[in-house]
Scaffold this active site. Structure first.
Site, PDB file in Angstrom:
ATOM      1  N   LEU A   1       0.883  -1.162   0.000  1.00  0.00           N
ATOM      2  CA  LEU A   1       0.000   0.000   0.000  1.00  0.00           C
ATOM      3  C   LEU A   1       0.920   1.211   0.000  1.00  0.00           C
ATOM      4  CD1 LEU A   1      -2.809  -0.807   2.633  1.00  0.00           C
ATOM      5  CD2 LEU A   1      -3.109  -0.520   0.166  1.00  0.00           C
ATOM      6  N   ASP A   2       0.683   2.181  -0.897  1.00  0.00           N
ATOM      7  CA  ASP A   2       1.582   3.325  -0.950  1.00  0.00           C
ATOM      8  C   ASP A   2       1.409   4.209   0.284  1.00  0.00           C
ATOM      9  OD1 ASP A   2      -0.531   5.200  -1.434  1.00  0.00           O
ATOM     10  OD2 ASP A   2      -0.475   4.717  -3.559  1.00  0.00           O
ATOM     11  N   LYS A   3       2.293   5.181   0.431  1.00  0.00           N
ATOM     12  CA  LYS A   3       2.341   5.998   1.644  1.00  0.00           C
ATOM     13  C   LYS A   3       1.002   6.661   1.951  1.00  0.00           C
ATOM     14  CE  LYS A   3       4.671  10.011   3.670  1.00  0.00           C
ATOM     15  NZ  LYS A   3       5.572  11.162   3.418  1.00  0.00           N
TER      16      LYS A   3
ATOM     17  N   SER B   1      -1.982   5.689   1.088  1.00  0.00           N
ATOM     18  CA  SER B   1      -3.100   4.757   1.191  1.00  0.00           C
ATOM     19  C   SER B   1      -3.138   4.107   2.569  1.00  0.00           C
ATOM     20  CB  SER B   1      -3.008   3.690   0.103  1.00  0.00           C
ATOM     21  OG  SER B   1      -3.056   4.286  -1.176  1.00  0.00           O
TER      22      SER B   1
END
Length: 256
Positions: A119-121, A123
């Protein structure tokens, strides 16, 4: 057939396959493969009494003896864990920019666990961890088409036309077509909306790039389920082990 040849044929199916030494350290739950590369190159890993410097040195987990800095390694108990990832945390073991990582939210002293996907930063939501590398690969394999569902807050009022576009497919600036398996409106306010979007493929920043191609900004993006596994009411930044029933349900969902 000679007696020696017969013995070789009989014993072959029982032998575990050879894997690289760095991968073996990861599978044994000691550290990440990248960290294993460094330990091996620094001469801190011994294999059957010798000190190999090649991280790809072949080993058999059921036959070879591995030590790291004097500690004998044995297969660790399989761990399957879920985390409710907050925004502002990166999904990596260490960050060159000094940002907080998801590992700061896990118990200290725990055997090495790898994230199952990313999960990106910006999200948040459901993120899995495990020391079972084969299970990890099966869950993240695009060929399984495991559904992942997200709740997404956007800076516009969604209408049926937007829902149709998201399901039909949106072309990005690079000419790539991105789509959702399912899309629906959860609720709308005066200026923004919440959507529920389900993907069965995991391209990098899939939802953000798809909405950006339509000129729509994402305010929040929360993963709420992976296959049959629901985030539920797990508190933000909290974690818990998966139940055996949850692990079995995911195993069943990934069978071809």
């Amino acid at each position: 057939m000679t007696h020696h040849a017969a013995r070789k044929l009989q014993s072959k199916p029982n032998a575990s396959p050879k894997i690289g030494l760095a991968r073996a350290l990861s599978k044994l739950g000691y550290c990440s493969r990248q960290q294993a590369f460094e330990l091996i190159r620094q001469g801190k890993v011994r294999l059957n009494g010798s000190t190999p410097k090649n991280p790809e040195t072949p080993v058999r987990l059921d036959a070879d003896h591995i030590e790291v800095q004097g500690q004998s390694l044995k297969p660790a108990e399989k761990i399957y864990l879920m985390l409710n990832k907050p925004r502002g945390i990166v999904t990596t073991a260490s960050d060159e920019k000094g940002r907080d990582t998801v590992y700061s939210l896990l118990p200290s002293g725990l055997t090495w666990l790898a994230p199952v996907g990313r999960l990106d930063k910006a999200s948040e939501g459901l993120l899995l961890f495990t020391n079972d590398s084969e299970w990890n690969a099966r869950i993240t394999n695009p060929a399984t088409h495991l559904d992942k569902t997200y709740h997404v807050q956007i800076t516009s009022l969604a209408d049926p036309s937007l829902i149709e576009k998201l399901q039909r497919g949106v072309q990005t600036e690079r000419g790539e077509t991105l789509r959702c398996k399912r899309a629906s409106l959860l609720r709308s306010g005066q200026k923004n909306s919440w959507l529920e979007l389900t993907l069965d493929e995991g391209k990098n920043r899939h939802i953000r790039r798809m909405l950006d191609a339509l000129g729509i900004e994402v305010l929040r993006l929360i993963r709420v389920s992976i296959g049959p596994l629901q985030l539920g009411n797990l508190l933000k930044a909290a974690h818990r082990p998966l139940t055996s029933a949850e692990v079995s349900a995911l195993n069943h969902a990934t069978k071809s």
